[in-house]
Motif scaffolding. Structure first.
Motif, PDB file in Angstrom:
ATOM      1  N   THR A 228      10.364   5.310   3.850  1.00  0.00           N
ATOM      2  CA  THR A 228      10.951   5.106   2.537  1.00  0.00           C
ATOM      3  C   THR A 228      10.984   6.431   1.806  1.00  0.00           C
ATOM      4  O   THR A 228      10.145   7.305   2.030  1.00  0.00           O
ATOM      5  N   GLY A 229      11.949   6.599   0.927  1.00  0.00           N
ATOM      6  CA  GLY A 229      12.059   7.824   0.164  1.00  0.00           C
ATOM      7  C   GLY A 229      11.000   7.960  -0.903  1.00  0.00           C
ATOM      8  O   GLY A 229      10.846   9.026  -1.498  1.00  0.00           O
ATOM      9  N   ASN A 230      10.256   6.889  -1.168  1.00  0.00           N
ATOM     10  CA  ASN A 230       9.224   6.910  -2.194  1.00  0.00           C
ATOM     11  C   ASN A 230       7.862   7.128  -1.566  1.00  0.00           C
ATOM     12  O   ASN A 230       7.430   6.349  -0.717  1.00  0.00           O
TER      13      ASN A 230
ATOM     14  N   LEU B 252       3.868   7.010  -1.718  1.00  0.00           N
ATOM     15  CA  LEU B 252       2.950   6.124  -2.418  1.00  0.00           C
ATOM     16  C   LEU B 252       1.568   6.265  -1.800  1.00  0.00           C
ATOM     17  O   LEU B 252       1.410   6.134  -0.586  1.00  0.00           O
ATOM     18  N   ASP B 253       0.571   6.522  -2.653  1.00  0.00           N
ATOM     19  CA  ASP B 253      -0.800   6.645  -2.143  1.00  0.00           C
ATOM     20  C   ASP B 253      -1.217   5.404  -1.379  1.00  0.00           C
ATOM     21  O   ASP B 253      -1.936   5.480  -0.375  1.00  0.00           O
ATOM     22  N   ALA B 254      -0.775   4.246  -1.849  1.00  0.00           N
ATOM     23  CA  ALA B 254      -1.186   2.992  -1.216  1.00  0.00           C
ATOM     24  C   ALA B 254      -0.731   2.936   0.232  1.00  0.00           C
ATOM     25  O   ALA B 254      -1.414   2.354   1.076  1.00  0.00           O
ATOM     26  N   TYR B 255       0.438   3.514   0.542  1.00  0.00           N
ATOM     27  CA  TYR B 255       0.898   3.525   1.930  1.00  0.00           C
ATOM     28  C   TYR B 255      -0.040   4.353   2.800  1.00  0.00           C
ATOM     29  O   TYR B 255      -0.334   3.998   3.940  1.00  0.00           O
TER      30      TYR B 255
ATOM     31  N   HIS C 214       4.778   7.917   3.233  1.00  0.00           N
ATOM     32  CA  HIS C 214       6.172   7.473   3.125  1.00  0.00           C
ATOM     33  C   HIS C 214       6.498   6.258   3.993  1.00  0.00           C
ATOM     34  O   HIS C 214       7.618   5.753   3.935  1.00  0.00           O
ATOM     35  N   PHE C 215       5.561   5.792   4.808  1.00  0.00           N
ATOM     36  CA  PHE C 215       5.808   4.601   5.625  1.00  0.00           C
ATOM     37  C   PHE C 215       5.346   3.370   4.851  1.00  0.00           C
ATOM     38  O   PHE C 215       4.167   3.261   4.499  1.00  0.00           O
ATOM     39  N   ASP C 216       6.271   2.442   4.609  1.00  0.00           N
ATOM     40  CA  ASP C 216       5.927   1.280   3.797  1.00  0.00           C
ATOM     41  C   ASP C 216       5.107   0.280   4.605  1.00  0.00           C
ATOM     42  O   ASP C 216       4.713   0.535   5.750  1.00  0.00           O
ATOM     43  N   TRP C 217       4.834  -0.879   4.003  1.00  0.00           N
ATOM     44  CA  TRP C 217       3.949  -1.866   4.643  1.00  0.00           C
ATOM     45  C   TRP C 217       4.542  -2.435   5.922  1.00  0.00           C
ATOM     46  O   TRP C 217       3.843  -3.059   6.713  1.00  0.00           O
ATOM     47  N   TYR C 218       5.846  -2.225   6.145  1.00  0.00           N
ATOM     48  CA  TYR C 218       6.500  -2.733   7.350  1.00  0.00           C
ATOM     49  C   TYR C 218       6.782  -1.609   8.345  1.00  0.00           C
ATOM     50  O   TYR C 218       7.539  -1.782   9.284  1.00  0.00           O
ATOM     51  N   GLY C 219       6.169  -0.456   8.124  1.00  0.00           N
ATOM     52  CA  GLY C 219       6.292   0.650   9.057  1.00  0.00           C
ATOM     53  C   GLY C 219       7.540   1.477   8.892  1.00  0.00           C
ATOM     54  O   GLY C 219       7.730   2.448   9.623  1.00  0.00           O
ATOM     55  N   LEU C 220       8.401   1.129   7.971  1.00  0.00           N
ATOM     56  CA  LEU C 220       9.676   1.811   7.815  1.00  0.00           C
ATOM     57  C   LEU C 220       9.547   2.972   6.844  1.00  0.00           C
ATOM     58  O   LEU C 220       8.810   2.909   5.852  1.00  0.00           O
TER      59      LEU C 220
END
Length: 874
Positions: free
Chosen positions: A460-462, A464-467, A452-458
């Protein structure tokens, strides 16, 4: 056990210029080669989270939003005997350690009573790889600076340990120990709690039985121990307890900065029992003792009562939790008459975080707390959030002991649970005692927090395996990759010394594709730096197609050490293999094994999961248990002598290999097929497969409709080994009455002869015959025979008529004493002369500013950092 924000490191009140290291002790001295050498000490630091390392630069994009991620980097440097330059030292990370009291109890909610103490320290664990006089020094770095201690010394004595396991240098299809001894890797999976973390000493009997029967390797799920991460946490609701994995019910509800991030969501709709302790260690307590219970919570939108009486958030202690309404999945803990209520009812809406504190007095003989239930009782609407739970012994005078709740905080990505870490210490000790090797799965790819942590460390409610998997480059980070590296660092620090660890598995059955592969490669790259106490790394994917084998190409992902293929044997689509266990192993090995076209001997291949199942639902078949002699297991094992070199790891070990459906022994066993492994383990003892030179035995001259022959030969050494089987002797034929079985066992004998070619001597060769009869009884006999024109003929008719299959070893195995494999050339060997010298330095300088082989740290450019790496090896 470990607090998230501060672990009470004994910080001085004044601001210090740099960390301080004190009270250094070592044990034992002298220490045997490859045994555990342990350094214990104290560190004074301004860091607030000792679980994490420190980085002067921003460790990942968005790190400024998480100042509590910054910790302290504590390492030890070990200088081998005969070395004087600390540039040649090997680094081993340190870890923060909490000690526990231990008692073995006769019964109750557990037998292993691990009670946390306030005895915290730092430790370094290291296995010396050479005998002689070693030196070490400690370093600590935080935001205030770095300190390095004065070198100290210890002595390592020689031992008979084989050392760490690695890929065989002379034949990449196999594993070997550091001293060159072949490691056959005979073993199976041990899934959920089959290696017991609730009561670790219960593993002793099981490990002992494995050792007695030559079972070496167990694939286990350290991810399910919930030392790191949210999945498999003790915080769960009863309705999801049997799901895989249980539901987390996490919500992101941070404080400013954020000091804490996640909470457990307790909802009134549906009405369920949200609990702590299902299938996890119950909190240990002392009898007749006062404890202070602290709950950090907030309530929102509460209304009620649904019926006259008390209502709101309340904590209960439950001896059991059971469903009382199959339609709503309502459980008994929601009833006012059930359980021991230990807190007041909270019916007001707080709107912000609040502490709730009560005193709980234990019973006269109580050693464990029952299940803890968090209930919204008798409400009509509303919810509650809980972010941590404490239960501390009242020591008197306003003093309290440590938290006895394991995994107390829902911020499970920011600390490592000390109770189950301590339990795994005991498991490692037992594994090393009995010669059992472990292949732990370290992370669940479905991890609720890290994806749940996006590419900027924040956050997110989404999800994603990539994260979760992070960037493609091994030296790049998002927050999830960085948090995983902290976990890898802890694995290396706490258990990297142990030769009982075969390898670390990144995730079990991760998402097929390059994102997953790059993440596993990044883990391998991280562990590569620990050159002396180094373990193999691998991963697995749920893709069962033939493309899986080719996908994990060593040239694409150089830091993954071996392939792991999962493929089950299905009755509906694979009938010939389903009814013939030898065929099942041979077919898979030809398709996926290290010798297959897809792999071409680039690395070992393990079929990490397999089993006889009915269909794609992978339900274990029951008819196979009517094979009381274990014919299926015997044939499955001995077919592994095939040249494809696929290493098998059976899944349903507690269903099909021994009868213990609820887990591992101890339990009442109707059957136990583990002794069938011992003859194969003995047979393989002196076969030097890892030393290379082996190829398909290529036997000829027999009726392939009636006889199966598989094995390998080494013409250079005039060695061969093979397995010869009567093809009608299958498990379903012997058991009889199995629907769909294509054969009938008619007690027919082995007939005819087998011809082997390629021998380069005319001298007589010793021939060992390992004969198995219809009852599974083993008889060994010896003959000798001289090859004629390079050929040997084995007469099967001369065997007793009761022999169903026979394994044969040909040649002189006393002359094949294991020799250490040559060390691989260093990565800094640019000119290919097996060392690092000034010619390599010249090549680096000529390539400065560009990419290429001299880009040792894989940043895309050859720079001063690569220059510094090369200097270490000059």
């Amino acid at each position: 056990m470990m607090a998230i924000v501060s672990c009470r490191l004994g910080l001085p009140s004044e601001i210090q210029a740099a960390p301080q290291i004190s009270n250094i002790t070592i044990s034992p001295n002298p220490v045997a080669k490859y045994a555990k050498f342990e350094i214990t000490f104290q560190v004074q630091t301004t860091a607030t989270n000792p679980a994490f390392s420190y980085s002067a630069a921003s460790p990942y994009p968005g790190a400024e939003n998480y100042p509590y991620d910054q910790g302290v980097t504590v390492d030890a440097q070990f200088l081998p005997p005969g070395q004087a330059n600390w540039a040649n030292a090997s680094t081993q990370p340190a870890f923060y350690f909490q000690d526990f009291l231990y008692q073995r109890l006769p019964s109750g909610s557990g037998t292993d009573w691990y009670y946390p103490t306030n005895n915290f320290s730092w430790k370094v664990r290291f296995a010396p790889t050479n005998h002689g006089n070693w030196q070490f020094r400690l370093t600590a770095t935080d935001s205030t600076g770095t300190i390095t201690t004065t070198p100290q010394s210890f002595t390592a004595t020689d031992s008979d340990s084989h050392g760490f396991i690695k890929v065989a240098a002379n034949d990449h299809r196999y594993f070997e120990f550091e001293d060159g001894t072949y490691f056959p890797a005979l073993g199976y999976n041990m899934n959920y709690n089959h290696v017991d973390w609730l009561n670790p000493t219960n593993n002793a009997a099981n490990f002992q039985a494995m050792a007695q029967n030559g079972i070496q390797l167990a694939r286990i799920w350290l991810s399910q121990w919930s030392i790191f991460g949210s999945h498999w946490s003790p915080w769960r609701d009863f309705a999801s307890n049997s799901t895989d994995p249980p539901w987390t019910w996490l919500v992101y509800d941070p404080q400013p900065n954020p000091q804490t991030e996640f909470a457990f969501h307790v909802s009134s709709n549906p009405i369920r029992c949200f609990s702590y302790g299902l299938n996890t260690p119950h909190p240990p307590v002392k009898p007749n003792t006062d404890y202070r219970l602290t709950l950090n919570y907030k309530t929102m939108g509460l209304s009620g009562p649904a019926v006259p009486g008390n209502y709101g958030l309340v904590i209960k202690l439950m001896n059991d939790i059971r469903e009382i309404d199959s339609q709503t999945h309502q459980t008994n803990c929601t009833l006012p008459t059930e359980g021991q209520i230990i807190t007041p009812y909270i019916s007001t809406n707080t709107g912000d975080w609040q502490p709730l504190q009560v005193t709980y007095h234990t019973g006269a003989t109580q050693s464990f707390l029952p299940l803890i239930a968090f209930v919204l009782e008798n409400v009509t609407a509303g919810s509650a959030h809980i972010r941590y739970l404490e239960l501390k012994e009242d020591l008197g005078g306003g003093e309290f002991g440590p938290n006895v709740i394991a995994k107390p905080s829902l911020d499970s990505h920011r600390y490592f649970d000390q109770r189950n870490s301590f339990a795994f210490d005991q498991v490692i000790n037992l594994a090393q005692q009995y010669g059992v090797y472990l292949r732990p799965v370290t992370l669940d790819w479905r991890e609720e927090i890290l994806d749940h942590f996006d590419w900027y460390g924040l956050y997110t409610g989404n999800d994603l395996d990539a994260y979760l998997y992070g960037p493609d480059e091994v030296t790049q980070f998002n927050r999830s990759r960085w948090l995983q590296q902290q976990w890898w660092r802890y694995l290396q620090a706490r258990w990297g010394y142990a030769t009982a660890i075969h390898s670390w598995e990144y995730v079990n059955e991760g998402t097929p594709g390059s994102e997953h592969a790059h993440a596993a490669n990044a883990m391998g790259f991280y562990f590569e730096q620990f050159s002396l106490n180094q373990h193999l790394t691998a991963t697995s994917t749920w893709n069962q197609g033939s493309s899986t084998a080719g996908f994990w190409g060593l040239t694409n992902f150089p830091y993954i050490d071996f392939a792991d293929i999962h493929r089950y044997i299905r009755q509906d689509t694979m009938p010939s293999q389903f009814y013939d266990a030898a065929e099942a192993s041979l077919n898979a090995s030809a398709t996926f094994g290290a010798q297959s076209q897809a792999i071409q001997s680039r690395w070992p291949v393990i079929r990490g999961e397999t089993g006889f199942v009915t269909d794609d639902q992978q339900r274990p078949i029951s008819p196979i248990t009517s094979d009381t002699q274990g014919v299926w297991f015997h044939n499955y094992l001995w077919a592994g002598l095939n040249p494809g070199a696929l290493i098998e790891s059976y899944w349903y070990e507690n269903w099909h290999i021994y009868d213990c459906a609820a887990g591992p022994p101890p339990c009442r066993l109707r059957f136990d097929l583990r002794p069938l492994v011992k003859p194969l383990a003995d047979f393989l003892t002196d076969i030097p497969l890892n030393q290379g030179g082996y190829s398909d035995v290529a036997a000829s001259g027999f009726d392939t409709n009636l006889i199966r022959v598989t094995g390998q030969k080494n013409p250079t050494r005039n060695l061969a080994h093979l397995w010869i089987q009567n093809k009608r002797h299958t498990w379903c034929a012997v058991a009889g009455g199995i629907a769909g079985c294509p054969t009938t066992w008619d007690s027919s004998r082995l007939n005819g002869s087998i011809t082997l070619s390629g021998f380069t001597t005319t001298a007589p060769l010793n021939i060992e015959w390992w004969q198995f009869d219809t009852t599974g009884q083993l008889t060994k006999t010896n003959t000798s025979q001289a090859p004629i024109s390079g050929q040997l003929t084995l007469n099967l008719t001369s065997l007793p008529s009761t022999v169903t299959d026979v394994a044969v070893k040909i040649g002189d195995y006393t002359a094949t004493i294991p020799t250490p494999s040559p060390p691989p050339p260093p990565e800094t060997d640019l000119d290919g002369d097996q060392d690092t010298d000034f010619m390599d330095l010249l090549l680096l300088i000529l390539g400065f500013g560009a990419g290429g082989l001299a880009d040792f740290n894989h940043t895309g450019i050859v720079d001063i950092f690569d220059f510094n790496i090369l200097l270490r090896y000059l």
